[in-house]
Design a protein around this motif. Structure first.
Motif, PDB file in Angstrom:
ATOM      1  N   ASN A 185     -73.494 -20.564 -33.838  1.00 55.62           N
ATOM      2  CA  ASN A 185     -74.053 -19.691 -34.867  1.00 55.62           C
ATOM      3  C   ASN A 185     -72.925 -18.796 -35.360  1.00 55.62           C
ATOM      4  OD1 ASN A 185     -76.911 -19.588 -32.857  1.00 55.62           O
ATOM      5  ND2 ASN A 185     -76.897 -20.460 -34.903  1.00 55.62           N
TER       6      ASN A 185
ATOM      7  N   ASN B 269     -74.285 -20.301 -41.486  1.00 53.35           N
ATOM      8  CA  ASN B 269     -74.511 -19.538 -40.260  1.00 53.35           C
ATOM      9  C   ASN B 269     -74.652 -20.446 -39.051  1.00 53.35           C
ATOM     10  OD1 ASN B 269     -77.167 -20.560 -40.719  1.00 53.35           O
ATOM     11  ND2 ASN B 269     -77.994 -18.883 -39.491  1.00 53.35           N
ATOM     12  N   THR B 270     -74.547 -21.772 -39.266  1.00 55.72           N
ATOM     13  CA  THR B 270     -74.696 -22.729 -38.182  1.00 55.72           C
ATOM     14  C   THR B 270     -73.665 -23.849 -38.333  1.00 55.72           C
ATOM     15  OG1 THR B 270     -77.071 -22.288 -38.024  1.00 55.72           O
ATOM     16  CG2 THR B 270     -76.283 -24.332 -37.044  1.00 55.72           C
TER      17      THR B 270
ATOM     18  N   ASN C 244     -77.123 -23.783 -43.232  1.00 53.91           N
ATOM     19  CA  ASN C 244     -77.516 -22.376 -43.365  1.00 53.91           C
ATOM     20  C   ASN C 244     -78.972 -22.248 -42.959  1.00 53.91           C
ATOM     21  OD1 ASN C 244     -78.283 -19.743 -44.352  1.00 53.91           O
ATOM     22  ND2 ASN C 244     -76.347 -19.739 -45.455  1.00 53.91           N
ATOM     23  N   THR C 245     -79.217 -21.963 -41.691  1.00 51.31           N
ATOM     24  CA  THR C 245     -80.591 -21.808 -41.214  1.00 51.31           C
ATOM     25  C   THR C 245     -81.147 -20.420 -41.510  1.00 51.31           C
ATOM     26  OG1 THR C 245     -79.942 -21.148 -38.965  1.00 51.31           O
ATOM     27  CG2 THR C 245     -80.220 -23.505 -39.390  1.00 51.31           C
ATOM     28  N   ASP C 246     -80.316 -19.507 -42.059  1.00 53.38           N
ATOM     29  CA  ASP C 246     -80.851 -18.229 -42.533  1.00 53.38           C
ATOM     30  C   ASP C 246     -81.920 -18.471 -43.591  1.00 53.38           C
ATOM     31  OD1 ASP C 246     -79.384 -16.497 -40.952  1.00 53.38           O
ATOM     32  OD2 ASP C 246     -77.767 -16.274 -42.403  1.00 53.38           O
TER      33      ASP C 246
ATOM     34  N   GLY D 116     -84.987 -19.540 -41.739  1.00 52.78           N
ATOM     35  CA  GLY D 116     -85.528 -18.421 -40.968  1.00 52.78           C
ATOM     36  C   GLY D 116     -86.244 -17.415 -41.837  1.00 52.78           C
TER      37      GLY D 116
ATOM     38  N   GLN E 116     -84.529 -18.633 -37.468  1.00 51.31           N
ATOM     39  CA  GLN E 116     -83.269 -19.309 -37.808  1.00 51.31           C
ATOM     40  C   GLN E 116     -82.592 -19.862 -36.566  1.00 51.31           C
ATOM     41  OE1 GLN E 116     -79.883 -18.470 -37.181  1.00 51.31           O
ATOM     42  NE2 GLN E 116     -80.391 -16.671 -35.940  1.00 51.31           N
TER      43      GLN E 116
ATOM     44  N   TYR F 183     -84.251 -23.244 -35.695  1.00 53.28           N
ATOM     45  CA  TYR F 183     -83.777 -24.358 -36.517  1.00 53.28           C
ATOM     46  C   TYR F 183     -82.330 -24.711 -36.185  1.00 53.28           C
ATOM     47  CZ  TYR F 183     -88.094 -23.453 -39.042  1.00 53.28           C
ATOM     48  OH  TYR F 183     -89.421 -23.279 -39.368  1.00 53.28           O
TER      49      TYR F 183
END
Length: 435
Positions: A64, A91-92, A105-107, A110, A248, A251
């Motif tokens: 992350n 972010n991942t 981008n799991t933001d 999330g 997030q 995921y």
């Protein structure tokens, strides 16, 4: 060790997963990923010149990435999702079998999860029903703000306005230019621990947004940010970012582990993190037993204990009674508020407040940031004024008439005292477990 060597060393203790950032003392990601199964999980604080060696050459399976390295993560990746390509931020990161670095981008996912629940449970509809074609204001222009804007546009059909501190369209013109906004989202770090309870906009701004349905803040520490507290005072539904953080992470963990996880884990982990990090603040009349009960409760819960009156003595070298007698009650209250704010901003404590903490309204929000407020209700006939100058000067009955309504109004939980500190502590622990 050179920057490249430190970057390559990266994760410690054989961890395969971790969080990359510059300052991570506030992070709860390790606790969350341990519950998701992506562990061992390390917090990796690196300087800018150490990031590329870790991302490109470090031994890890999943990372992350948080501020300020989300754009670096996107640029350093070999493969980027559509969301990362559009946003320019990731972010991942996942290490593929061939050694390549894949960015996601799991933001976005999330925030979408948090938004859907907020709209359903607090506003009575789906994001599409409530926001389609309507304006949503997002504070900030960084990677997190871009992810929030993308989610609002793609999953809710909102018209998004990104507001920054500089330029033509700023916080100061928000009320005039965006009066029809139905959702306000803070995607800046303003109000994050330890600089809390700061807020990016003031009460006048929120009041002027007359069409506003709700307020979201992606900051998750403190539990209630300054913006959330402000919105709640105005009767506006509001929520801070813990749900987004957990969602997030879920995921991201799916990508790390290569398997699907149950979305029902999000509220379960959210509740577990809240229980672990939420402080307990004891309020009540002078002599109600807050200190003795607090010590017992802290031992039961396995948490640090803070007595605000003792903290005053440590800070000033004088007791509360000595300050009040020599400098007056107002002087003591100022010190009390400063120390209440300092400890209330922290997580996972048991705090015994002074009896007069409720005489300053500002202390209420300081405590509500991270604490469940418990009122110890002891009969006035059992209270003593010995060693308590305010009680001696004004009398216990007069103080009770002034303060009892405030204690009841501030309290999340009221406990009728048993006469035993141990018994009171056990009762509180039981009630907290049932919340």
């Amino acid at each position: 060790m050179t920057a490249r060597e430190r970057g390559r060393a990266g994760l410690s203790g054989g961890a395969e997963f971790g969080l990359l950032g510059r300052k991570l003392g506030h992070s709860w990601s390790r606790q969350i990923h341990e519950r998701l199964g992506s562990a061992p999980y390390d917090l990796v604080e690196l300087e800018p010149d150490e990031v590329a060696p870790l991302v490109r050459d470090g031994a890890w399976r999943g990372l992350n990435v948080t501020i300020p390295y989300k754009r670096d993560a996107a640029m350093l990746a070999d493969v980027r999702s559509a969301a990362v390509e559009r946003l320019g931020a990731a972010n991942t990161l996942v290490r593929a079998e061939d050694g390549s670095v894949v960015a996601e981008n799991t933001d976005v996912l999330g925030f979408t999860w948090m938004l859907a629940r907020f709209c359903r449970e607090r506003l009575g509809g789906s994001p599409r029903e409530l926001l389609d074609g309507r304006e949503a204001v997002v504070l900030g222009t960084g990677g997190a703000a871009q992810a929030v804007a993308y989610a609002l546009e793609e999953h809710a059909g909102a018209r998004v306005s990104l507001i920054s501190r500089t330029g033509d369209d700023t916080y100061t013109t928000l009320a005039q230019r965006h009066a029809g906004a139905v959702l306000l989202v803070n995607a800046t770090p303003v109000g994050m621990y330890p600089a809390c309870p700061a807020t990016p906009v003031d009460e006048g701004c929120l009041v002027s947004l007359r069409a506003l349905l709700g307020v979201l803040d992606i900051v998750y520490n403190p539990r209630r940010t300054g913006l959330v507290l402000l919105a709640e005072r105005l009767g506006i539904p509001a929520e801070s970012g813990l749900a987004m953080l957990v969602a997030q992470a879920l995921y991201a963990s799916e990508l790390f582990q290569g398997r699907e996880l149950d979305d029902a884990l999000v509220p379960k982990i959210e509740a577990a993190i809240t229980a672990q990090t939420q402080s307990v603040a004891l309020i009540g009349m002078p002599g109600a037993g807050k200190t003795s009960c607090g010590r017992r409760l802290a031992r039961l819960l396995g948490r640090p204990f803070v007595d605000i009156d003792e903290a005053v003595r440590t800070e000033t070298g004088r007791s509360a009674a000595e300050i009040i007698e020599r400098d007056g009650e107002d002087s003591f209250r100022r010190v009390e508020t400063e120390l209440t704010g300092r400890y209330a901003a922290r997580s996972g404590l048991v705090i015994a407040c002074g009896g007069g903490v409720v005489t300053r309204e500002e202390n209420r929000d300081l405590l509500r940031q991270n604490a469940t407020i418990v009122f110890l209700d002891r009969p006035t006939s059992e209270l003593s004024s010995e060693g308590r100058p305010v009680s001696q000067r004004r009398g216990i009955e007069e103080l009770a008439r002034e303060r009892l309504p405030l204690y009841r109004a501030w309290a999340d939980v009221t406990v009728e005292c048993t006469g035993s500190a141990a018994g009171d502590a056990e009762k509180i622990a039981g009630l907290l477990g049932a919340l």
